[in-house]
Design a protein around this motif. Sequence first.
Motif, PDB file in Angstrom:
ATOM      1  N   VAL A 207       0.854  -1.187   0.000  1.00  0.00           N
ATOM      2  CA  VAL A 207       0.000   0.000   0.000  1.00  0.00           C
ATOM      3  C   VAL A 207       0.887   1.233   0.000  1.00  0.00           C
ATOM      4  N   GLU A 208       0.632   2.153  -0.928  1.00  0.00           N
ATOM      5  CA  GLU A 208       1.336   3.426  -0.913  1.00  0.00           C
ATOM      6  C   GLU A 208       0.477   4.446  -0.180  1.00  0.00           C
ATOM      7  N   LEU A 209       1.071   5.066   0.844  1.00  0.00           N
ATOM      8  CA  LEU A 209       0.394   6.099   1.622  1.00  0.00           C
ATOM      9  C   LEU A 209       1.020   7.448   1.315  1.00  0.00           C
ATOM     10  N   ALA A 210       0.227   8.497   1.421  1.00  0.00           N
ATOM     11  CA  ALA A 210       0.738   9.853   1.232  1.00  0.00           C
ATOM     12  C   ALA A 210       1.745  10.185   2.334  1.00  0.00           C
ATOM     13  N   ALA A 211       2.366  11.344   2.220  1.00  0.00           N
ATOM     14  CA  ALA A 211       3.395  11.753   3.177  1.00  0.00           C
ATOM     15  C   ALA A 211       2.860  11.851   4.598  1.00  0.00           C
ATOM     16  N   ASP A 212       1.538  11.968   4.745  1.00  0.00           N
ATOM     17  CA  ASP A 212       0.969  12.024   6.096  1.00  0.00           C
ATOM     18  C   ASP A 212       0.942  10.651   6.771  1.00  0.00           C
ATOM     19  N   GLY A 213       1.259   9.605   6.012  1.00  0.00           N
ATOM     20  CA  GLY A 213       1.272   8.266   6.575  1.00  0.00           C
ATOM     21  C   GLY A 213      -0.101   7.678   6.799  1.00  0.00           C
ATOM     22  N   GLU A 214      -1.145   8.322   6.276  1.00  0.00           N
ATOM     23  CA  GLU A 214      -2.513   7.862   6.527  1.00  0.00           C
ATOM     24  C   GLU A 214      -3.328   7.701   5.248  1.00  0.00           C
TER      25      GLU A 214
END
Length: 615
Positions: A207-214
């Motif tokens: 899973v790729e998450l945005a820079a916010d980690g969420e």
Amino acid sequence: MNDAPASNAPRRARVRAPELGGKGGWLNTGGKEYTLADLRGRIVILDFWTFCCVNCLHVLDELRELEERHRDTVVIIGVHSPKFVHEAEHQAVVDAVERYEVEHPVLDDPELATWKQYAVRAWPTLVVIDPEGYVVAQHAGEGHAHAIETLVGELEAEHEAKGTLRRGDGPYVPPEPVATDLRFPGKALRLPGGTFLVSDTTRHQLVELAADGETVLRRIGSGERGFGADAFSEPQGLALLPDGKVAVADTVNHAIRTFDPETGEVATVAGTGKQWWQGSATSGPAREVDLSSPWDVAWWQDRLWIAMAGVHQLWTYDPATETVEAAAGTTNEGLVDGPAAEAWFAQPSGLAAAGDRLWVADSETSAVRWLDTDLVVHTAVGTGLFDFGHRDGDAAQALLQHPLGVTALPDGSVAVSDTYNHALRRYDPATGEVSTLATDLREPSDAVLVGDEGSGDPEIVVVESARHRLTRLRLPEEAVRVESVAHRTQRAATEVGPGKLRLDVIFQAPAGQKLDLRYGPSTRLLVSSTPPELLASGDGADTDLARDLVLADGVTEGVLHVSAMAASCDDDPAIEYPACHVHQQDWGVPVRVVEGGTERLALVLAGMDEGAAQE
């Protein structure tokens, strides 16, 4: 009831099966508790396991096909028997049952009550109970699925003829699914663009998450367990390669895959999809050599290093030559330092490259180890298989509990994902001190450094596996104060007499098979001890499964380490290419030397110990 076997049935030693009990109760049964009487008429397979043990996880996978094929006659019951303190927590067992997709009833036995009733000595151990409630076979270790499949077929025919087989639906009741973006994530990697790639282990995806980690940006993989271009099976470790692709430890597929963030393409670069066994190749063309539960990967010294948890080794993959080879470890499980070819590891599960050191989280010894550029293995923290806890201070006396991850920090120290202590720890080579950076995490399995390393305000993102999320922490300037605790694995010691001790490893080839002698001896027995002074003689390797040991005078307790392997093949001259199977297990047997103690130690690899069986 007539207990005599049918006239055409094979003669077997049988002992009445002890009752099942565990303080933690039953899982996967919809709340119902079971006795052996409730299961009379079914073939019952007890799987004594603990969720830290990679060999136990191998057996879970070995049993999946058998479980499906014989669902109307066979009931598999996992008896969870903890090694570590954390594994005795009921919620941890609940999590593990979901994490590893255990689709049969599980008895949570935190005090090892059923383990003791069945005189089990090792994880994993399988016990087969016939439809009349008698134990007819016991198997320790891996590689027994074929033997049990054969035995199940015989028991079905025998008890169908006797009228004692009861077919029907089993007691398994699946739990309600829970909706979260991640489910037991294993490892994480920060991609060059600032996003995070996470191995979503239980959902068999990346899973790729945005820079916010969420925020979820995309999912890679179908989400179904498999070994195709769009499928993984419990992926774990991730490492960025020089060409911009990501290496993926595809753990249950026993393979190394690559993922291209630009194109989304997934490819297999190492492994065959089959598990490595003793006697298999340890080097060669990468896609032709079997691997065993690769758990983490790291790029170091122009190679991809692989934490091969399933065989207690480190391997390497060279993209330039497309070859793999075993680089450190002997496959023996334990903590032994020295030249890489002679060192022992115990389920290495985390790697971090840092200049001239490759850091290793060696989970089963609750240790942090490192490899230098001369390929010599050193231990920073940890003493062996049976000591663990949460204790800070000088590394020589500090304790961890089954760490799964290690992360290099800018100052040369390392952060340790101390999984079963629910903590993030730090080891500083400059001072030799261990400290605690954060607590109240839930089974942290990896951590990723983020932020500007020169700002003096670095942050670290922790994979909280059992909370199904990434958690961002600011690295504290001072360590968190925690109350020190120390533990030893709680297993009753076997009382043995002084002097001579007969060791018998019991192995009976499965029905229709014989020992494979085509290329020489088909068995191997390796014996050592902790402390080494426990054995005056009898240690070392040989091909005989029976051996006379001599216990040294003056040493009153210790652990005997026994590793056994046997290979069997189809016993039918008409079969041109007989199928062969490897059976193997490692035991750590705590012993106490007392007058009047036993003079014989029997360990069952496969079959029954006829000397102990009674009608």
